[in-house]
Design a protein around this motif. Structure first.
Motif, PDB file in Angstrom:
ATOM      1  N   GLN A   1      20.088  73.564 -34.855  1.00 49.82           N
ATOM      2  CA  GLN A   1      20.831  72.454 -35.440  1.00 49.82           C
ATOM      3  C   GLN A   1      21.487  72.844 -36.754  1.00 49.82           C
ATOM      4  O   GLN A   1      22.610  72.446 -37.044  1.00 49.82           O
TER       5      GLN A   1
ATOM      6  N   LEU B   1      26.008  67.953 -31.679  1.00 52.04           N
ATOM      7  CA  LEU B   1      25.480  66.639 -32.024  1.00 52.04           C
ATOM      8  C   LEU B   1      25.659  65.657 -30.874  1.00 52.04           C
ATOM      9  O   LEU B   1      24.715  64.955 -30.480  1.00 52.04           O
TER      10      LEU B   1
ATOM     11  N   SER C   1      31.796  61.434 -37.162  1.00 41.58           N
ATOM     12  CA  SER C   1      31.839  62.840 -37.548  1.00 41.58           C
ATOM     13  C   SER C   1      33.251  63.327 -37.858  1.00 41.58           C
ATOM     14  O   SER C   1      33.427  64.330 -38.554  1.00 41.58           O
TER      15      SER C   1
ATOM     16  N   TYR D   1      19.746  63.757 -43.226  1.00 47.90           N
ATOM     17  CA  TYR D   1      20.834  64.604 -42.733  1.00 47.90           C
ATOM     18  C   TYR D   1      21.938  64.779 -43.764  1.00 47.90           C
ATOM     19  O   TYR D   1      22.591  65.820 -43.822  1.00 47.90           O
TER      20      TYR D   1
ATOM     21  N   THR E   1      19.277  60.415 -35.450  1.00 41.66           N
ATOM     22  CA  THR E   1      20.537  61.164 -35.469  1.00 41.66           C
ATOM     23  C   THR E   1      21.714  60.264 -35.786  1.00 41.66           C
ATOM     24  O   THR E   1      22.619  60.635 -36.539  1.00 41.66           O
TER      25      THR E   1
ATOM     26  N   SER F   1      24.316  60.612 -38.883  1.00 42.24           N
ATOM     27  CA  SER F   1      25.783  60.646 -38.792  1.00 42.24           C
ATOM     28  C   SER F   1      26.407  59.618 -39.726  1.00 42.24           C
ATOM     29  O   SER F   1      27.420  59.890 -40.383  1.00 42.24           O
TER      30      SER F   1
END
Length: 483
Positions: A24, A53, A213, A276, A401, A405
């Protein structure tokens, strides 16, 4: 009782999940090198990360459910083979297009997380489950840190392709050991894969994550971004409608409504946003030339070394949480982990002029990651039926996740909204970004406080949903039953 060596089984699961977690973050510091080597643009090179992703987001809950239905070992071996094939293709990729396809194949490995948690629950002695899940979570968390630290030295000493050659050998050996020594789980969920629900799930995830993204390049007000967000809302609503009426849902929505599950997922969304974003922006901050008024002009390797305290801390706290969880409970550990993340980001917002300050904050955040990762997994595994473990833990990973993002996208807006004549962001952008991440982690801690108190089942060593939860939604823990 376990039928085979649980130590060997754990080693296989930890290696597979750790390699995926490393993939990752391993390629992120090497993107400029990849861009130059494959003669492509920066915007195209970012698809190396985006494709991974999106693929992981789609395959994690779907294959978690497949494992619940057809067998977790069988699915685990297939996923490991996919990761190995993806790494081999990436190592040999002659063009950026082939590398992006390889990253899509690697993303299938996201299913290793829910499959591993499910195998531990099925095969390990009850008293070992909580600690093993904590240890595996520590490996997963540390894997991302290893990627950030190891990328620079590997690229400098060898070549960026070795970022993929090395995992090929490791995953190949892991697959062989898994075939021979990991037992097939005896527990199977009833029903079949709801493929229409899987398509809808994939659709709304891609429609949500893709503009998050790419919005910084496409523009938040562009037709593509607005159109995809609209499609995400519509597909999500349709997915809820289809899943609620399916006799064999991909994600049992009644399980998602359990108080211990939805509160843990809420904390995962918020904490993922902070985690993240820190992983994405802190290395860039320390690599910024000091002429910008901040930053230290560190190399990729130097930036990785500054992140080393985070790696060490997250692994140690993840392992330690397995020993603390029976005493303190997973809820307290999750709250503490999120609170430590808030403290670390708040510290960065106020003090980031010296390298030791960044290293200290990274270490504190690492402590929070280790505690939060393991406690989230234990809360989900301890609150759902064994037959739903793969799908439920896969969805929790996905929600984290999605939060990541969102956090990365919003932080990017704050950091890059005003640029110096040199093209570098102003220091105030990072300060505002760190402040936002502190608030997100604080909100995650508040969400964790809403998680119902769980108590260990007698002799089980595993948390179990409280009596109130079982009483209010008894049907949610009846596998295969539909109203």
């Amino acid at each position: 009782m376990p039928r085979k060596s649980t130590r060997l089984t754990f080693a296989v699961l930890a290696t597979g999940a750790g390699v995926f977690a490393m993939l990752q973050s391993l390629i992120a510091p090497a993107l400029p090198t990849v861009q130059h080597a494959l003669d492509t643009s920066q915007s195209t090179a970012t698809w190396v990360m985006t494709a991974y992703l999106l693929s992981a987001s789609v395959f994690t809950p779907i294959l978690g459910r497949v494992g619940d239905l057809i067998g977790k070992k069988r699915t685990l071996v297939a996923v490991l083979l996919a990761v190995m094939a993806g790494c081999l293709l990436a190592a040999l990729a002659p063009t950026i297009g082939v590398l992006i396809v390889a990253r899509v194949v690697q993303g299938i490995g996201g299913a290793l997380f829910p499959l591993s948690f499910g195998i531990i629950r099925d095969e390990f002695a009850p008293s070992e489950v909580s600690g093993s899940i904590s240890n595996l979570s520590a490996v997963i968390a540390a894997g991302g840190g290893v990627g950030m630290v190891a990328a620079g030295p590997i690229v400098t000493a060898l070549d960026y392709r070795w970022l993929f050659w090395l995992p090929v050998g490791i995953v190949a050996l892991t697959t062989l050991i898994a075939l021979r020594y990991v037992p097939e789980s005896p527990r199977r969920a009833e029903g079949s894969v709801n493929w229409f629900g899987a398509v809808l799930l994939s659709g709304w995830l891609v429609a949500l994550l893709l503009p998050l993204s790419q919005a910084s390049r496409w523009g938040w007000g562009s037709g593509r971004v607005i159109g995809l967000f609209t499609a995400a809302v519509l597909l999500f609503a349709l997915w809820l409608f289809v899943e609620a009426r399916s006799h064999s849902p991909l994600i049992d929505l009644r399980i998602m409504r359990l108080p211990a599950v939805w509160t843990t997922n809420a904390a995962a969304l918020l904490f993922g946003a902070g985690m993240y974003a820190i992983w994405s922006f802190l290395p860039g901050f320390v690599q910024t030339p000091s002429s910008a008024g901040y930053g230290f002009g560190a190399s990729v390797t130097g930036a990785g070394l500054l992140m080393l305290p985070m790696l060490i801390a997250m692994f140690c706290s993840g392992v330690l949480s397995g020993r603390l969880e029976p005493v303190l409970g997973a809820k307290k550990l999750l709250t503490t982990g999120a609170a430590l993340g808030a403290v670390a980001c708040g510290f960065l917002a106020l003090w980031h002029d010296q390298q030791w300050q960044v290293a200290f904050a990274a270490g504190v955040f690492g402590l929070g990651i280790g505690l939060a990762f393991s406690s989230m997994a234990n809360l989900i595994v301890g609150s759902v039926p064994a037959e739903q473990t793969g799908a439920a833990t896969g969805m929790n990973a996905n929600i984290r996740t999605i939060g990541g993002s969102i956090g990365a996208a919003v932080t990017s807006v704050l950091v890059t909204s005003r640029l110096q004549p040199s093209g570098l962001p102003y220091g105030s952008g990072y300060t505002h970004g760190f402040s936002l991440l502190a608030l997100l982690c604080l909100a995650a801690a508040l969400a964790a406080l809403l998680v119902p108190v769980q108590r260990a089942g007698r002799g089980s060593g595993m948390p179990r949903a409280s009596h109130d939860v079982s009483r209010t939604e008894p049907e949610a823990v009846t596998p295969g039953a539909r109203s």
